[in-house]
Each structure stands twice: as structure tokens, then as C-alpha cells.
Write a protein that holds these residues in place. Structure first.
Motif, mmCIF file in Angstrom:
data_model
loop_
_atom_site.group_PDB
_atom_site.id
_atom_site.type_symbol
_atom_site.label_atom_id
_atom_site.label_comp_id
_atom_site.label_asym_id
_atom_site.label_seq_id
_atom_site.Cartn_x
_atom_site.Cartn_y
_atom_site.Cartn_z
ATOM 1 N N VAL A 37 0.844 -1.194 0.000
ATOM 2 C CA VAL A 37 0.000 0.000 0.000
ATOM 3 C C VAL A 37 0.881 1.246 0.000
ATOM 4 N N ASP A 38 0.543 2.238 -0.845
ATOM 5 C CA ASP A 38 1.316 3.485 -0.837
ATOM 6 C C ASP A 38 0.470 4.708 -0.490
ATOM 7 N N SER A 39 -0.816 4.510 -0.169
ATOM 8 C CA SER A 39 -1.676 5.599 0.280
ATOM 9 C C SER A 39 -2.839 4.998 1.050
ATOM 10 N N ILE A 40 -3.225 5.630 2.158
ATOM 11 C CA ILE A 40 -4.338 5.112 2.954
ATOM 12 C C ILE A 40 -5.192 6.270 3.455
ATOM 13 N N THR A 41 -6.492 6.211 3.184
ATOM 14 C CA THR A 41 -7.428 7.232 3.638
ATOM 15 C C THR A 41 -7.853 6.911 5.073
ATOM 16 N N LEU A 42 -7.633 7.877 5.971
ATOM 17 C CA LEU A 42 -7.835 7.690 7.410
ATOM 18 C C LEU A 42 -8.908 8.630 7.924
ATOM 19 N N PHE A 43 -9.530 8.247 9.040
ATOM 20 C CA PHE A 43 -10.753 8.918 9.487
ATOM 21 C C PHE A 43 -10.524 10.047 10.491
ATOM 22 N N SER A 44 -11.091 11.199 10.141
ATOM 23 C CA SER A 44 -11.258 12.279 11.116
ATOM 24 C C SER A 44 -12.627 12.145 11.781
ATOM 25 N N LYS A 45 -13.682 11.915 10.962
ATOM 26 C CA LYS A 45 -15.045 11.792 11.505
ATOM 27 C C LYS A 45 -15.821 10.757 10.709
ATOM 28 N N CYS A 46 -16.582 9.913 11.413
ATOM 29 C CA CYS A 46 -17.298 8.819 10.759
ATOM 30 C C CYS A 46 -18.778 9.146 10.585
ATOM 31 N N HIS A 47 -19.519 8.196 9.973
ATOM 32 C CA HIS A 47 -20.960 8.359 9.778
ATOM 33 C C HIS A 47 -21.709 8.514 11.100
ATOM 34 N N HIS A 48 -21.241 7.834 12.131
ATOM 35 C CA HIS A 48 -21.905 7.983 13.434
ATOM 36 C C HIS A 48 -21.783 9.409 13.946
ATOM 37 N N GLY A 49 -20.772 10.123 13.459
ATOM 38 C CA GLY A 49 -20.572 11.514 13.863
ATOM 39 C C GLY A 49 -19.418 11.721 14.817
ATOM 40 N N TRP A 50 -18.696 10.660 15.172
ATOM 41 C CA TRP A 50 -17.614 10.766 16.144
ATOM 42 C C TRP A 50 -16.298 11.122 15.466
ATOM 43 N N SER A 51 -15.503 11.926 16.151
ATOM 44 C CA SER A 51 -14.157 12.266 15.698
ATOM 45 C C SER A 51 -13.159 11.306 16.342
ATOM 46 N N TYR A 52 -12.058 11.063 15.625
ATOM 47 C CA TYR A 52 -11.048 10.122 16.108
ATOM 48 C C TYR A 52 -9.739 10.838 16.460
ATOM 49 N N HIS A 53 -9.932 12.032 16.956
ATOM 50 C CA HIS A 53 -8.850 12.879 17.452
ATOM 51 C C HIS A 53 -9.497 13.916 18.371
ATOM 52 N N PRO A 54 -8.727 14.558 19.234
ATOM 53 C CA PRO A 54 -9.305 15.623 20.064
ATOM 54 C C PRO A 54 -9.896 16.718 19.173
ATOM 55 N N THR A 55 -11.059 17.229 19.549
ATOM 56 C CA THR A 55 -11.750 18.216 18.726
ATOM 57 C C THR A 55 -12.430 19.267 19.589
ATOM 58 N N ALA A 56 -12.356 20.501 19.128
ATOM 59 C CA ALA A 56 -13.061 21.601 19.781
ATOM 60 C C ALA A 56 -14.368 21.904 19.077
ATOM 61 N N VAL A 57 -14.624 21.214 17.965
ATOM 62 C CA VAL A 57 -15.829 21.483 17.169
ATOM 63 C C VAL A 57 -16.860 20.385 17.371
ATOM 64 N N GLY A 58 -16.457 19.134 17.110
ATOM 65 C CA GLY A 58 -17.380 18.014 17.243
ATOM 66 C C GLY A 58 -17.209 17.294 18.559
ATOM 67 N N LYS A 59 -17.344 15.980 18.502
ATOM 68 C CA LYS A 59 -17.197 15.172 19.714
ATOM 69 C C LYS A 59 -16.307 13.980 19.413
ATOM 70 N N MET A 60 -15.278 13.810 20.236
ATOM 71 C CA MET A 60 -14.398 12.656 20.091
ATOM 72 C C MET A 60 -15.142 11.404 20.556
ATOM 73 N N HIS A 61 -14.846 10.277 19.920
ATOM 74 C CA HIS A 61 -15.514 9.033 20.301
ATOM 75 C C HIS A 61 -15.374 8.826 21.808
ATOM 76 N N PRO A 62 -16.475 8.503 22.499
ATOM 77 C CA PRO A 62 -16.433 8.451 23.966
ATOM 78 C C PRO A 62 -15.516 7.370 24.533
ATOM 79 N N HIS A 63 -15.136 6.390 23.717
ATOM 80 C CA HIS A 63 -14.269 5.317 24.220
ATOM 81 C C HIS A 63 -12.912 5.309 23.516
ATOM 82 N N LEU A 64 -12.503 6.469 23.017
ATOM 83 C CA LEU A 64 -11.169 6.629 22.442
ATOM 84 C C LEU A 64 -10.344 7.483 23.400
ATOM 85 N N ALA A 65 -9.193 6.979 23.810
ATOM 86 C CA ALA A 65 -8.418 7.640 24.873
ATOM 87 C C ALA A 65 -7.216 8.422 24.357
ATOM 88 N N PHE A 66 -7.004 8.452 23.036
ATOM 89 C CA PHE A 66 -5.836 9.164 22.514
ATOM 90 C C PHE A 66 -6.134 9.630 21.090
#
Length: 670
Positions: A37-66
Motif C-alpha cells: 500500500v502506498d496511500s491510505i485514507t484515514l478517518f477524522s469523523k465517521c458516519h456515526h458523527g464521532w471524531s477520532y482525534h481531540p476536537t473543539a468542534v465536534g465530539k471525540m468518540h467516547p471510548h477513544l483515549a488518545f
């Protein structure tokens, strides 16, 4: 863009704990290396609406610790893998629960989207006319600020929604549109989509004006150009999972249209047995080999969809599956960069004309494409703005309404030596009572009989047909799917129509399906040819898409070949399920012939839809090929192997033998 991409879905419920807890940089990198693989699309926000990084705009997934996205990007970049960033745009359950008034709504006050009922599980569609668009743009800007090294922004589930929410109603009133007129609701939806494109693209490029942006709506069609949406795209990603309902003919037809739009593009399949969201589903490795090879043949780079487990652990089995296909792609890349397709024929799609309301290929468009793929004819799919001059012939399948502007373009094309194949209602006036072109015949309008029967001329019918063959009508054709009653004047007849004794009605019927033909000819022709124009009286392309009758396909292809003369490429020994593509590589001063073959079969289908799959790859031997390259050829060789092939050049073209075809073979002519 890179050639070997993965789209790593990560739509994760808030009710799953330990999200990302098993992510490990070393194992993540090992998986990417295993998959080539030489390129991979990674998630900031999913269909459920959760962010996978700290965010001041949306909401980080409640069970993601980093900061999972940061960890993934850093790991990928460390080994030279590009990282586009994904945000779900059109659906967002976090936002819908907090602001149900932002949800898209139909004219009956019901929610639009994947689910409308509160008791049903699924994702909620949002309206871009509401303050949701502000929220989304803030999320995009935040992702670009936090991850400036991102190699693009991928925005998902974007499309025209006929919404009648409070904000859409207000906008329609302000612009003199009526809620009770479907065409006004549709016009408002187009302008809402335009607003979305303008604002989200601007948000993605606020920091870096060169940021790559793609908006995924599942289908890239002519309306993108006619509505002026293409400037909001840096490239195109053609979502087409053969086992997910698209089938194996969808991608080549899509690619054959978008290549003419002037943007770089990639194909997107999946590692799944069927489609997105299938945990633990694996297609056969041979299928993935074929699908990636097909992307190269049709001028695309490659993307394979995967879905990461909520734990963040990459599935090694998936990358062991992807790896062999991408290892082959890696070796072939030098012959696939910067190519352009060669085509003899252009198919003007119904959905690509101003007079059509269709925003996706119709059965006629699809049937024409399938016929040409199976007939190994080099072709492109076109809209009314395409450059017609590149093609020896244009096909207008079944239901093309020719307005004044299109008529002028087609007349100019004919004056320059072009040729037309018309069928059904194409090339007729709005009432289907007269021809708009001189086809050497008149018409008495639509036949009262459906079906009727035809016996083409002996040179135009397949060898296994010697008596009249049935031509089923189609409800898909505007004004009725029966044939035209064609009387030849100064043209040449293509064969005869035979009428049935009567139509099957409550008054009388015969046998299981329809009434047989009368033994005598009806006096009407099944088609006519005059000079550069051939016309078929039946909607043959829709008929083929719906019924798959090989005799109809062979008849139409014989008429087309008679019209265009010698094809640029002819291959003897390749089954109809094989595929042929010829691409020029100007920078390298060479042409590359692609030959593809994999037998597809239908599986499943007892309680659910059947699935078209590729499993077995069988070799074909000693294919006889003739290419008319239009220039001198000094060498012919198999690539990337580098094995030279003996060839003979003559007035008819360059002739050579391909000793074996297993899945995909590339032949360089330089």
C-alpha cells in the motif's frame, strides 16, 4: 495520486469500548508493507458523527483515549505512505441527535436518509441548507489545521437531496419556488448542493489552496459537468464494488465517461465479499487481482476498501489478500502512468443530454456499453459537451432526444466525416413521427405490436438465427418501447419485421408469454442504412440490458461494424467475457494494449440478492491480435516481463500472437 491506495473505513458505534486500544505502530506499518500500500485514507469523523482525534468542534468518540488519527498518520508517513483524511459529510448521527431540525426531510414531513423511522437502526441524512453546513465546515477547517500534512480531504455521502425542511422552504419562498412542484424542489436541491460544494471546498483549502478535495456521491455522471460542479474536485474516485450490487460492467462504463472530464481518477473496489461495513468478509484473491488489473486497463489508479476493527488492530489477512494484487500493480505502474484511451466509438448517454432528466446511466446507456465491452469494441461514454471529433462513429442508444443544440453538433460531426448509429426513439422528433436526420426511410410512428419479430439480412444476423427472432418492448422508453414502423425510401434495408397475430390481452392470448409471428413479412424494415447513418427500429440496447439476448447483441454489433469498417483492435480467441483496452502513453512514445479475462459467476440468491463473483482464473492460449496503431511500430513485447513478441506489419495493421492470457496481459507497441 498514488496507484495503490486503501480506503480504511472506521464507522464505530458509541456503544463499543476500547476503541483504538490495540493500535500498534509497528503492526500498522507491517500491514501496509504486506499489502504493498502506498496511500491510505484515514478517518477524522465517521458516519456515526464521532471524531477520532481531540476536537473543539465536534465530539471525540467516547471510548477513544488518545489521538488515533495522529498516530495513524505519523506511522504511515514514516514509511512513505500518503494519508488523505476522511470526514463524513452528508450523514452524522451525533449532529442529528443534538439538532434533529438539521435533518433532511421530504415533502411529507418524513426524514430522508438511510432510515426514517426512530425504531430502525441506521444513519441520518443532514440538510446542507441548515446550520449543519457551518458545523461541517468548522470540522473540515479543524482537520486541516490539526493535520496539515494530509494528502487530501475525502468528504463522503454527498448528493442532491430533495429536502423540504424549514431552511429549504424559506429559501424556496425567497426565490419564487413552490414546495408543491417537484421540479422546483429538485431545482432547490441542486442549488443546495452547489452551496455545499462551494463552502466545503473553500474550507478544505483555507490553509492550503492546493489541498486535494474529493466529494463522494457514489456516481460521477454528466450532471457534474452540466451543473458546473467539477471545479470543486481535484480528482475523482469511482466507487464501484462489483459484489456490492454494481457488477463487473459498472466500473469500465464509469471510467470510460470520466476519462473525458480531464481529471485524474481512481477506481474503488473493496476487499469485502459484498460491500461496505462487512466485518469478516473476504473476496477471493483472484477477484481482487482482476479488479485492480481492470482499473489499470481503463486508465485508473487503484483503491481497495477495508474497514478497521474498532480496536484499531489492522487485519493481516486483509493485507495478505490485497498484497498479491498490489504487487502486480506496482510492477505495471510504469506502463500505466500518464496514459489516455484510444476509442473508435463514442456512446452518447441519455443521462448526458440536456433534454433528459436522468442523472445516472439509463438501461439504454448500460446496454450499449455492455454490448461494446462484449464485442471488444474500443469506445467511450459521452455527454452532449464531449468532443465528438475523436470518434469514427457515435451511438445514440434508444431514447436520445435531440434538441436544436445537439442537432447542430451532430450535423457538424457528420459533415466532417463522422457516422451515426441511431436506435428506437433516438434521432426522431418529440412525437416519434418523423426522422430528424436523412436515414433513407420514413416512419409511420410507433408499432401497435409488442413484441414483434425481426429477421435481419443474412450478413447482419448471427449464424444461429434463420427465422424471425422476438424483440421485446420496454417500458423504459419514453413514448413506449415498441418499434418504429419504418418504410425504406432511398436507403438500404437491414431486414424485415414480422408482426404477431395479435397482442396478448384479456381478449385473447397464446401460450405462456406472447403470440407467435405471422408467417408473412409486415412490409416494414427492422432498420435502414443510408451513407453515414444507420438506424435500428427497435430499442435494442435497452432490450439487451433487460433481457441479455445474445442474438440481439450480435445483430447490433454487426450493423455497427459495417458502419465503422475496420476496428483499431481485433482479437481472435477472446471470449465475450474478455475485455480489450488500448492506451497511448505519449511521454514514452508507445501504446499499451490491455487484455483482461476472468469468468464471472452468480452465487447466492436464494433468500438474498445474488452476487457476481470472480473465483477461478483460467488461461487462454494463442490469441491472435491485430492492432492498427496509426504509426510505425518497431517493437512489440509483453510488459512488465519484457518478453519480445514476433510481429508482422502490413496495410491491415500490426499482427502478433499473445501466447497466454491469465487474468491480465499488457503488450507494449513502441
Amino acid at each position: 495520486m498514488r496507484f495503490r491506495q486503501v480506503h480504511l473505513d472506521f464507522h464505530t458505534s458509541p456503544d463499543i469500548e476500547g476503541v483504538g486500544s490495540q493500535f500498534d505502530k509497528t503492526r500498522f506499518q507491517e500491514a501496509l508493507r504486506l499489502g504493498h500500500v502506498d496511500s491510505i485514507t484515514l478517518f477524522s469523523k465517521c458516519h456515526h458523527g464521532w471524531s477520532y482525534h481531540p476536537t473543539a468542534v465536534g465530539k471525540m468518540h467516547p471510548h477513544l483515549a488518545f489521538d488515533l488519527l495522529r498516530a495513524q498518520i505519523d506511522a504511515a508517513k514514516e514509511i512513505g505512505v500518503a494519508t488523505p483524511v476522511y470526514l463524513s459529510a452528508g450523514i452524522d448521527n451525533v449532529a442529528s441527535h443534538e439538532h434533529p431540525e438539521w435533518r433532511a426531510m421530504n415533502d411529507k414531513g418524513q426524514y430522508l436518509g438511510w432510515v426514517a423511522e426512530p425504531a430502525k437502526p441506521g444513519f441520518h441524512a443532514m440538510c446542507f441548507r441548515t446550520p449543519y453546513l457551518d458545523y461541517l465546515c468548522d470540522q473540515i477547517r479543524e482537520a486541516c489545521r490539526l493535520f496539515p500534512e494530509a494528502d487530501g480531504i475525502f468528504l463522503d455521502i454527498v448528493g442532491k437531496k430533495p429536502c423540504c425542511c424549514e431552511w429549504c422552504q424559506r429559501w424556496m419562498r425567497e426565490h419564487g419556488l413552490r414546495l408543491d412542484r417537484p421540479e422546483d424542489v429538485d431545482a432547490a436541491a441542486v442549488e443546495t448542493l452547489r452551496l455545499y460544494y462551494e463552502r466545503t471546498t473553500a474550507a478544505a483549502r483555507e490553509i492550503d489552496p492546493a489541498m486535494r478535495v474529493f466529494h463522494n456521491g457514489g456516481n460521477v455522471g454528466p450532471k457534474f459537468r452540466s451543473c458546473g460542479f467539477l471545479p470543486f474536485f481535484s480528482h475523482l474516485e469511482l466507487e464501484s464494488l462489483p459484489t456490492g450490487g454494481w457488477g463487473y460492467d459498472h466500473f469500465p462504463l464509469s471510467a470510460k465517461y470520466v476519462e473525458g472530464l480531464g481529471l485524474d481518477y481512481l477506481g474503488m473496489t473493496g476487499k469485502f465479499h459484498q460491500s461496505w461495513g462487512e466485518f469478516g468478509g473476504f473476496k477471493h484473491p483472484n477477484a481482487l487481482r482482476y479488479e485492480c488489473a481492470a482499473m489499470l486497463a481503463w486508465g485508473a489508479k487503484c483503491s481497495v476498501g477495508d474497514q478497521c476493527h474498532p480496536s484499531g488492530e489492522m487485519d493481516r489477512g486483509t493485507y495478505a489478500l490485497i498484497g498479491p494484487a498490489y504487487a502486480e500493480v506496482e510492477k505495471k505502474e510504469p506502463w500505466c502512468e500518464g496514459t489516455r484511451g484510444v476509442a473508435d466509438v463514442g456512446v452518447l448517454m441519455e443521462c448526458g443530454t440536456a433534454a433528459s432528466d436522468a442523472d445516472r446511466p439509463t438501461p439504454a446507456d448500460t446496454g450499449a456499453g455492455r454490448m461494446l465491452l462484449e464485442g471488444h469494441v474500443l469506445f467511450d461514454m459521452l455527454d452532449a459537451e464531449s468532443d465528438f471529433s475523436r470518434y469514427r462513429a457515435l451511438v445514440l442508444p434508444d431514447a436520445i432526444r435531440v434538441d436544436e443544440a445537439l442537432k447542430a453538433r451532430l450535423d457538424a460531426y457528420l459533415a466532417q466525416g463522422g457516422r451515426l448509429l441511431l436506435s428506437g426513439a433516438s434521432g426522431l422528433d418529440a412525437e416519434r413521427k418523423s426522422f430528424l436526420f436523412d436515414v433513407g426511410a420514413t416512419t409511420e410512428g410507433v408499432s401497435p405490436f409488442g413484441p414483434d419479430f425481426i429477421l435481419p439480412r443474412e450478413d447482419l444476423r448471427p449464424g444461429f438465427v434463420s427465422t424471425p427472432m422476438v424483440m421485446h418492448p420496454s417500458d423504459w422508453i419514453p413514448g413506449g418501447g415498441n418499434s418504429q414502423r419504418v418504410t425504406v425510401t432511398d436507403g438500404v434495408s437491414l431486414g424485415d419485421v414480422y408482426d404477431p397475430y395479435f397482442n396478448r390481452t384479456w381478449e385473447h392470448f397464446c401460450s405462456h408469454q406472447h403470440t407467435p409471428n405471422r408467417p408473412e413479412k409486415s412490409g416494414f424494415a427492422c432498420g435502414v442504412r443510408k451513407g453515414a447513418i444507420a438506424y435500428l427500429a427497435h430499442p435494442v440496447f435497452t432490450l439487451y440490458a433487460r433481457r441479455g439476448m445474445v442474438a440481439v447483441r450480435d445483430y447490433a454489433l454487426r450493423v455497427l461494424r459495417d458502419l465503422i469498417g475496420e476496428q483499431t483492435v481485433k482479437v481472435e480467441g477472446l471470449p465475450s467475457t474478455g475485455r480489450v483496452a488500448l492506451r497511448e502513453q505519449p511521454a514514452e512514445k508507445r501504446m499499451v494494449l490491455h487484455l483482461l479475462w476472468a469468468p464471472t459467476v452468480k452465487r447466492g440468491g436464494i433468500w438474498d440478492k445474488d452476487v457476481e463473483v470472480v473465483e477461478d482464473l483460467l488461461p487462454l492460449h494463442d490469441l491472435q491480435v491485430c492492432v492498427r496503431p496509426g504509426r510505425r511500430v518497431s517493437t512489440v513485447r509483453l510488459v512488465p516481463e519484457g518478453e519480445p513478441l514476433a510481429f508482422v506489419s502490413g496495410p491491415e495493421g500490426v499482427r502478433f500472437t499473445v501466447p497466454e492470457l491469465l487474468c491480465h496481459r499488457m503488450v507494449e507497441l513502441a
